[in-house]
Design an enzyme around this catalytic site. Structure first.
Site, PDB file in Angstrom:
ATOM      1  N   HIS A  29      -8.534   1.328  -0.913  1.00 27.37           N
ATOM      2  CA  HIS A  29      -8.324   0.372  -2.019  1.00 27.37           C
ATOM      3  C   HIS A  29      -9.632  -0.249  -2.512  1.00 27.37           C
ATOM      4  O   HIS A  29      -9.686  -1.427  -2.872  1.00 27.37           O
ATOM      5  CB  HIS A  29      -7.318  -0.709  -1.611  1.00 27.37           C
ATOM      6  CG  HIS A  29      -6.010  -0.129  -1.141  1.00 27.37           C
ATOM      7  ND1 HIS A  29      -5.166   0.554  -1.991  1.00 27.37           N
ATOM      8  CD2 HIS A  29      -5.433  -0.091   0.084  1.00 27.37           C
ATOM      9  CE1 HIS A  29      -4.120   0.971  -1.309  1.00 27.37           C
ATOM     10  NE2 HIS A  29      -4.268   0.610  -0.053  1.00 27.37           N
ATOM     11  N   SER A  40       0.836  -1.204   0.000  1.00 23.24           N
ATOM     12  CA  SER A  40       0.000   0.000   0.000  1.00 23.24           C
ATOM     13  C   SER A  40       0.869   1.251   0.000  1.00 23.24           C
ATOM     14  O   SER A  40       1.654   1.458  -0.929  1.00 23.24           O
ATOM     15  CB  SER A  40      -0.981  -0.038   1.179  1.00 23.24           C
ATOM     16  OG  SER A  40      -1.908   1.015   1.106  1.00 23.24           O
TER      17      SER A  40
END
Length: 313
Positions: A193, A90
Site C-alpha cells: 500500500h 486490504s
C-alpha cells in the site's frame, strides 16, 4: 444495522481452516476455490506452518477463501437477512466483494491470486517492511513517518498507523519514533500500500478486464476513504489502486458510525477488526465467526441487527 467485515493479511494462523472441514460440502467447496486461486488451500489451511502461510502468495488466497467459507456456513439458513453493508481490510476487500455480490467466488479467487503474486514480486524487488505505530498523536506520528522517508500505509484507527518503506528506515523509526508511541515491526514481506507496489498496480490493471463484476447487492465500504461503492466498475478501479495506496480503515469505521451500524460480525480468521471496533465504535455489538461453533451466536446477531435502523434497535 449490521456490517460484515473481512480481515486482512496477518490474521491467518496455522490450521485455522481445519474446524470448517467438519461441515458437509466444505472440502468440495475448498477444492473449487483452490482450483480458481491456483493454491492448495486444503493443505495450507490445515497443515502448513506459520512461515509458509506468511508468504503473500499463500496468505491472501487463504484469507479470501476462509471468509467465503465462513459466510457460506452462516447463510446456510436461507431465511437469514442480508447484512446492511460489507467491508474488508486490504485483501479483505476481495472477500467483501464476494460476500457483497460484486465478484463471483471464482473471480474473487482469480483476483486474489493475481494480486498476491504481483505484490510478492514487487516486494522482492528491494528490502522493504512495515511497522505499526501505536499511540501518540496523529500529527506527531505522521511527522515521524515522513521524517524517516516512510509512508503511512494503513490508517487503522485513531491510535494506530502502519508505516511502510525501506527496511533500514523502518529500523530507524523504531529507534527514533514519535513521542508517546510504540513502534512494532511487522513480519511482512514488503511495503504494501505504498509506491513500492507500483508494479503490482500495473499488473492488476492489466488483469482487471478479465473479470466480470456486478453492482454490489449491499453497500460496500472501500478502503479509499470509506467511499461507498455503487458499481462493479468502480470497485475494480479502487481495488487496482488500493495495492499502492493507503488502507484507510479508520474512515471505513467512521462510515459505519455515520450510517448507524449497531453490530459488526467479522468472518474468519476474526478478531483484528472487532478489536479495533471495541475502541472506535463503542457500544455496538460485536461477534467473531472463527469456527462452526460460532455460527449460532453469529446467526443470532444477524437476526437481531440486520435490516434494522439505529432507532429500531
Amino acid at each position: 444495522m449490521l456490517a460484515i467485515v473481512c480481515p486482512g493479511q496477518g490474521a491467518q494462523k496455522p490450521g485455522f481452516l481445519s474446524p470448517w472441514l467438519e461441515l458437509p460440502g466444505v472440502e468440495d467447496a475448498l477444492s473449487a476455490l483452490s482450483e480458481a486461486g491456483g493454491v492448495d488451500l486444503l493443505r495450507h489451511g490445515t497443515e502448513s506452518d506459520a512461515d509458509t502461510i506468511r508468504d503473500t502468495a499463500v496468505a491472501q488466497p487463504l484469507l479470501v477463501a476462509a471468509g467465503i467459507l465462513a459466510a457460506a456456513g452462516l447463510y446456510q439458513e436461507q431465511a437469514l437477512p442480508a447484512p446492511d453493508m460489507v467491508a474488508g481490510h486490504s485483501v479483505g476487500e476481495l472477500t467483501a466483494a464476494a460476500l457483497g455480490g460484486v465478484l463471483s467466488n471464482g473471480d474473487a479467487m482469480r483476483l486474489v491470486a493475481a494480486r498476491s503474486q504481483a505484490m510478492a514480486t514487487a516486494a522482492a524487488a528491494e528490502p522493504t517492511s512495515m511497522a505499526a505505530v501505536v499511540g501518540g498523536t496523529r500529527e506527531d506520528v505522521l511527522a515521524a513517518i515522513e521524517r524517516h522517508g516512510l509512508h503511512p500505509a494503513n490508517l487503522n484507527s485513531a491510535a494506530q498507523v502502519v508505516a511502510a518503506g525501506a527496511s533500514e528506515r523502518i529500523a530507524a523509526l523504531a529507534e527514533d519514533g514519535p513521542a508517546k508511541a510504540r513502534v512494532i515491526p511487522l513480519q511482512v514481506a514488503g511495503a504494501f500500500h505504498t509506491p513500492y507496489m507500483a508494479s503490482a498496480r500495473s499488473a492488476l490493471a492489466e488483469f482487471a478486464p478479465t473479470l466480470t463484476p456486478t453492482d454490489p447487492a449491499v453497500p460496500l465500504l472501500s478502503n479509499a476513504g470509506g467511499e461507498v461503492v455503487t458499481s462493479g466498475g468502480r470497485y475494480l478501479e479502487l481495488i487496482v489502486e488500493q495495492v499502492a495506496s493507503p488502507v484507510d480503515w479508520e474512515s471505513c469505521m467512521a462510515g459505519m458510525r455515520e450510517r448507524g451500524v449497531t453490530a459488526m460480525l467479522e468472518v474468519a480468521p476474526a478478531g483484528t477488526l472487532t478489536g479495533l471496533a471495541k475502541r472506535e465504535l463503542k457500544g455496538i455489538s460485536l461477534a467473531n465467526l472463527n469456527t462452526p461453533d460460532d455460527l449460532e451466536q453469529a446467526r443470532a446477531l444477524v437476526r437481531e441487527h440486520a435490516g434494522r435502523t439505529d432507532q429500531e434497535n
